[in-house]
Design an enzyme around this catalytic site. Structure first.
Site, mmCIF file in Angstrom:
data_model
loop_
_atom_site.group_PDB
_atom_site.id
_atom_site.type_symbol
_atom_site.label_atom_id
_atom_site.label_comp_id
_atom_site.label_asym_id
_atom_site.label_seq_id
_atom_site.Cartn_x
_atom_site.Cartn_y
_atom_site.Cartn_z
ATOM 1 N N HIS A 140 0.846 -1.480 -0.001
ATOM 2 C CA HIS A 140 0.429 0.047 0.030
ATOM 3 C C HIS A 140 1.209 1.246 -0.036
ATOM 4 C CE1 HIS A 140 -2.998 2.870 2.503
ATOM 5 N NE2 HIS A 140 -3.068 3.010 0.662
HETATM 6 CA CA CA Z 1 0.538 -0.369 -4.392
#
Ligand code: CA
Ligand code: TV1
Ligand code: ZN
Length: 390
Positions: free
Chosen positions: A182
């Site tokens: 992320h």
């Molecule tokens: Ca990513």
């Protein structure tokens, strides 16, 4: 050379500094700046440098890095030395700034950070000055670094610095992140503004996969009066996603985002740990599948800043980034899939010596993303985009 010439009609700039490649995080650490050497060797052997403007990245200044980071934190980064890792009197500040196993202190750390950051700042400035249409810095993309904290092998967030440059000229910038992790640092930096739309595709498992943030329902500040509300998008995925599904998902989501948000420029983080066979990753993308996402973004025809990111199987990282360089200069069709005899360190690409080995079959990971799950992701994100529009 191999018949690679300048693409008609647009300019690609390449930003690199060989001094970045010489830094070592430590023996067993998965981050290997040396993967940039392999990438460059492929790019040169294929003659791709004939189609780009080449720039030696300068070091970002302290002041440039202070556009995002605090002076406290940068002061510490500038003065800390490897011996401090053991020293008791430094341990409080080490903990405060999150240095340790993931983010060790190694020789030349500040030099390393300022060089990869300088590359991204330079690349962004080429775009805003209209001296390039596409600007590439494979040494950047270090998306986890926070304002006052190192995180996940990242110390200075060059992506944030690059976006801040683009925001001087463009009212809206879109950030796309295909690293398997992320893009939390970039998301957090622009959490409260509607001038940046962040979109990260990543493996999501709150308790078992770093950094644990980036759930589908995490779309910005919850209070609707905050301008950043609905300006963060997250595409949480499970193990083993394959080329076809990933590309379809990518096009469906990015296409809708661009149509709705109408950005003036795009920043694309191309973390190569989303490839199959990555030492830290768990997806099953091939070099071609990863590259197809880059090719799709290129078709949007917006000023494009391309950065690297993760990628822990150096031979495959360099294959992907060399292939993506060829896509960005419009020369993918001129590239021999057999790696040229003239490549230095060619032994790293054996036994196949191909630019496109079948990564998805070499370490088979069961695909845990059902068609139903992927369809739900697309429809949920399209609904979130309707909220963004107001
Ligand atoms: Ca990513
Ligand atoms: C030293 C030596 C450090 C061996 C770190 C894998 C190592 C890892 C190592 C490692 C490792 C992570 C965590 C757990 C947070 C920790 C560049 C509480 C074999 C952009 C960063 C991943 C990814 C960090 C960076 C993660 C990027 N995974 N061996 N560390 N703690 N950290 O899980 O997005 O690719 O693994
Ligand atoms: Zn990563």
């Amino acid at each position: 050379h191999n018949g690679i010439t300048r693409p008609q009609g647009y300019t690609v700039s390449w930003h690199a500094n060989p001094a970045v490649e010489a830094h070592h995080f430590g023996q067993s650490h998965p981050m290997k700046p040396w993967r940039l050497v392999l990438t460059k060797e492929l790019v040169l052997a294929y003659g791709m440098h004939h189609a780009m403007d080449l720039y030696l990245s300068r070091a970002a200044t302290f002041e440039e890095m202070a556009d995002f980071h605090t002076e406290d934190y940068l002061d510490f980064l500038r003065q800390v030395i490897p011996a401090d890792m053991e020293a008791a009197e430094q341990s409080e500040r080490m903990a405060k700034y999150n240095f340790g196993d993931d983010c060790p202190i190694f020789d030349g750390l500040y030099n390393y950070c300022s060089l990869y950051s300088g590359g991204t700042v330079d690349a962004a400035r080429k775009l805003v000055n209209n001296q390039a249409d596409i600007a590439i810095n494979w040494s950047g993309g270090l998306h986890h670094a926070k304002k006052t904290e190192a995180s996940g092998f990242c110390y200075v967030n060059d992506v944030v610095l690059g976006i801040l440059q683009l925001l001087r000229f463009h009212p809206r910038v879109m950030y796309i992140d295909i690293d398997v992790h992320h893009g939390d640092g970039v998301e957090q930096a622009f959490w409260s503004t509607d001038r940046v739309l962040t979109v990260s595709f990543h493996k999501f498992d709150r308790d078992n996969f770093f950094p644990g943030t980036g759930s589908l329902d995490s779309t910005g500040p919850s209070h609707p009066s905050n301008p950043g509300a609905h300006h963060a998008l997250n595409v949480p995925l499970n193990d083993g996603i394959e080329d076809g599904d990933y590309l379809q998902l990518f096009k469906d989501i990015i296409g809708s985002c661009v149509e709705t948000y109408q950005p003036g420029a795009i920043v694309l983080q191309c973390g190569a740990d989303s490839l199959g066979c990555d030492r830290l990753g768990c997806f099953s993308l091939n070099v071609t599948g990863h590259g197809s996402c880059v090719a799709y973004v290129k078709t949007l025809g917006l000023p494009l800043l391309v950065v690297g990111g993760g990628g822990y199987t150096p031979r495959n990282v360099s294959r992907a980034w060399a292939h993506e360089t060829s896509i960005l200069i419009d020369a993918a069709d001129k590239i021999d899939p057999n790696i040229p005899e003239t490549v230095t360190f060619r032994n790293h690409f054996g036994p196949d010596y191909s630019l496109f080995p079948p990564l998805s079959e070499m370490r088979k990971i069961e695909n845990k993303n059902s068609k139903q799950y992927l369809a739900t992701l697309v429809s949920t994100i399209r609904e979130q985009l309707r909220y963004m529009q107001g």
